[in-house]
Design an enzyme around this catalytic site. Structure first.
Site, mmCIF file in Angstrom:
data_model
loop_
_atom_site.group_PDB
_atom_site.id
_atom_site.type_symbol
_atom_site.label_atom_id
_atom_site.label_comp_id
_atom_site.label_asym_id
_atom_site.label_seq_id
_atom_site.Cartn_x
_atom_site.Cartn_y
_atom_site.Cartn_z
ATOM 1 N N ARG A 1 58.048 90.294 -8.960
ATOM 2 C CA ARG A 1 58.952 91.383 -8.923
ATOM 3 C C ARG A 1 58.619 92.176 -10.184
ATOM 4 O O ARG A 1 58.864 93.457 -10.066
ATOM 5 C CB ARG A 1 60.398 91.121 -8.587
ATOM 6 C CG ARG A 1 60.688 90.717 -7.178
ATOM 7 C CD ARG A 1 61.981 90.128 -7.051
ATOM 8 N NE ARG A 1 62.375 90.094 -5.844
ATOM 9 C CZ ARG A 1 63.450 89.096 -5.330
ATOM 10 N NH1 ARG A 1 64.189 88.413 -6.081
ATOM 11 N NH2 ARG A 1 63.810 88.954 -3.961
ATOM 12 N N GLU B 1 65.431 80.702 8.329
ATOM 13 C CA GLU B 1 64.647 81.642 8.138
ATOM 14 C C GLU B 1 63.178 81.591 8.621
ATOM 15 O O GLU B 1 62.603 82.302 9.323
ATOM 16 C CB GLU B 1 64.804 82.213 6.660
ATOM 17 C CG GLU B 1 65.989 82.704 6.375
ATOM 18 C CD GLU B 1 66.135 83.465 5.060
ATOM 19 O OE1 GLU B 1 65.041 83.502 4.148
ATOM 20 O OE2 GLU B 1 67.038 83.987 4.671
ATOM 21 N N PHE C 1 75.279 98.056 0.719
ATOM 22 C CA PHE C 1 73.722 98.537 0.820
ATOM 23 C C PHE C 1 73.058 98.167 2.226
ATOM 24 O O PHE C 1 71.734 98.389 2.261
ATOM 25 C CB PHE C 1 72.995 97.972 -0.332
ATOM 26 C CG PHE C 1 73.128 96.305 -0.405
ATOM 27 C CD1 PHE C 1 72.138 95.660 0.307
ATOM 28 C CD2 PHE C 1 73.894 95.999 -1.384
ATOM 29 C CE1 PHE C 1 72.422 94.105 0.169
ATOM 30 C CE2 PHE C 1 73.971 94.592 -1.512
ATOM 31 C CZ PHE C 1 73.192 93.818 -0.864
ATOM 32 N N THR D 1 66.393 89.481 -8.421
ATOM 33 C CA THR D 1 66.398 90.520 -7.512
ATOM 34 C C THR D 1 66.169 91.858 -8.044
ATOM 35 O O THR D 1 65.418 92.879 -7.407
ATOM 36 C CB THR D 1 67.643 90.402 -6.770
ATOM 37 O OG1 THR D 1 68.159 89.153 -6.468
ATOM 38 C CG2 THR D 1 67.999 91.585 -5.585
ATOM 39 N N ASN E 1 61.917 95.553 -3.837
ATOM 40 C CA ASN E 1 61.744 94.533 -4.681
ATOM 41 C C ASN E 1 60.534 93.601 -4.439
ATOM 42 O O ASN E 1 60.467 92.605 -4.549
ATOM 43 C CB ASN E 1 62.894 93.717 -5.202
ATOM 44 C CG ASN E 1 63.507 93.281 -4.088
ATOM 45 O OD1 ASN E 1 63.184 93.241 -2.947
ATOM 46 N ND2 ASN E 1 64.780 92.527 -4.194
ATOM 47 N N LYS F 1 57.569 92.646 1.359
ATOM 48 C CA LYS F 1 58.315 93.861 1.929
ATOM 49 C C LYS F 1 57.659 95.013 2.130
ATOM 50 O O LYS F 1 56.362 95.123 1.490
ATOM 51 C CB LYS F 1 59.491 93.943 0.931
ATOM 52 C CG LYS F 1 60.346 92.782 1.130
ATOM 53 C CD LYS F 1 61.622 93.179 0.290
ATOM 54 C CE LYS F 1 62.564 91.959 0.330
ATOM 55 N NZ LYS F 1 63.920 92.111 -0.528
ATOM 56 N N HIS G 1 60.911 88.823 -0.357
ATOM 57 C CA HIS G 1 62.247 88.148 -0.228
ATOM 58 C C HIS G 1 61.906 86.565 -0.256
ATOM 59 O O HIS G 1 60.813 86.307 -0.088
ATOM 60 C CB HIS G 1 62.508 88.510 1.288
ATOM 61 C CG HIS G 1 63.655 87.367 1.779
ATOM 62 N ND1 HIS G 1 64.768 87.577 1.441
ATOM 63 C CD2 HIS G 1 63.415 86.374 2.602
ATOM 64 C CE1 HIS G 1 65.639 86.751 2.028
ATOM 65 N NE2 HIS G 1 65.001 86.012 2.739
ATOM 66 N N ARG H 1 61.527 81.322 -5.507
ATOM 67 C CA ARG H 1 62.367 82.201 -6.257
ATOM 68 C C ARG H 1 62.323 82.495 -7.686
ATOM 69 O O ARG H 1 62.381 83.405 -8.332
ATOM 70 C CB ARG H 1 63.976 81.672 -6.178
ATOM 71 C CG ARG H 1 64.589 81.718 -4.488
ATOM 72 C CD ARG H 1 65.819 81.180 -4.499
ATOM 73 N NE ARG H 1 66.936 82.225 -4.962
ATOM 74 C CZ ARG H 1 67.396 83.282 -4.257
ATOM 75 N NH1 ARG H 1 66.575 83.613 -3.216
ATOM 76 N NH2 ARG H 1 68.230 84.109 -4.875
HETATM 77 P P1 CMP Z 1 66.560 89.915 -0.478
HETATM 78 O O1 CMP Z 1 66.100 88.562 -1.212
HETATM 79 O O2 CMP Z 1 65.548 90.242 0.733
HETATM 80 O O3 CMP Z 1 67.927 89.687 0.311
HETATM 81 C C1 CMP Z 1 68.751 90.764 0.414
HETATM 82 C C2 CMP Z 1 68.254 92.089 -0.255
HETATM 83 O O4 CMP Z 1 69.350 93.048 -0.279
HETATM 84 C C3 CMP Z 1 67.863 91.763 -1.551
HETATM 85 O O5 CMP Z 1 66.485 91.218 -1.533
HETATM 86 C C4 CMP Z 1 67.681 93.318 -2.165
HETATM 87 O O6 CMP Z 1 66.286 93.919 -1.842
HETATM 88 C C5 CMP Z 1 68.784 94.235 -1.210
HETATM 89 N N1 CMP Z 1 69.643 94.465 -2.482
HETATM 90 C C6 CMP Z 1 70.419 93.473 -3.084
HETATM 91 N N2 CMP Z 1 71.438 94.329 -3.932
HETATM 92 C C7 CMP Z 1 71.081 95.728 -3.546
HETATM 93 C C8 CMP Z 1 71.564 96.893 -4.077
HETATM 94 N N3 CMP Z 1 72.719 96.870 -5.025
HETATM 95 N N4 CMP Z 1 71.147 98.001 -3.303
HETATM 96 C C9 CMP Z 1 70.075 97.973 -2.489
HETATM 97 N N5 CMP Z 1 69.590 96.805 -2.156
HETATM 98 C C10 CMP Z 1 70.037 95.889 -2.500
#
Ligand code: CMP
Length: 140
Positions: free
Chosen positions: A104, A128, A59, A93, A114, A11, A117, A87
């Site tokens: 992460r 995807e 978000f 996350t 983070n 990212k 993805h 994962r």
């Molecule tokens: P990703 O695996 O890319 O898929 C969805 C993304 O949303 C996740 O990683 C996070 O980076 C983002 N995300 C999830 N929860 C939140 C949150 N509470 N606030 C901001 N971003 C979020």
């Protein structure tokens, strides 16, 4: 275990911090084969399409702004059980909850920024990977 492919994204936060190499080293070091890879700057419609499943989340706007603020590296990753394996290598996350030795924990900043993805299921992995690498580009 079956050989699978999953989509990984490095990212904008990790690209900005010059952590592409560190993340690729952890990825290959864990046994993934990088089947396809490219650096792209996502447009807003591309990011919205990719994260469409999250469009009702509070978000969502923040997520799209973040994912389009700079380049990302998208990768089709192959390994036995690649979806779960990737994962596991990424960690939770929220980087604060990610175990030592995960991407992460090493490179993430917060739940929004983070570092990486990963697809959350084999079905979504196919969708995807195809979103970024339609057809012939993968499988070389
Ligand atoms: P990703 O695996 O890319 O898929 C969805 C993304 O949303 C996740 O990683 C996070 O980076 C983002 N995300 C999830 N929860 C939140 C949150 N509470 N606030 C901001 N971003 C979020």
């Amino acid at each position: 275990m079956a050989v699978e492919r999953t989509l990984g994204i490095i990212k904008p936060d990790a690209v900005e911090k010059n952590n592409i190499g560190g993340i690729l080293a952890m990825t290959e070091g864990d046994g993934f084969v990088i089947k396809a890879m490219k650096m792209v700057r996502l447009s807003v419609p591309q990011a919205e399409g990719f994260y469409a499943v999250h469009k009702e989340r509070p978000f969502f706007g923040e997520l799209i702004e973040f994912m389009t603020r700079g380049p990302v590296v998208v990768m089709a990753l192959e390994a036995d059980g690649a979806v779960k394996k990737w994962r596991d290598l990424m960690g939770a996350t929220n980087p604060a909850e990610a175990p030592e030795g995960t991407i992460r924990k090493s490179f993430g900043t917060n739940i929004g920024e983070n570092a990486t993805h990963g697809s959350d299921s084999l079905d979504n992995a196919r969708i995807e990977v195809n979103y970024f690498f339609p057809g012939f580009e993968v499988g070389i």
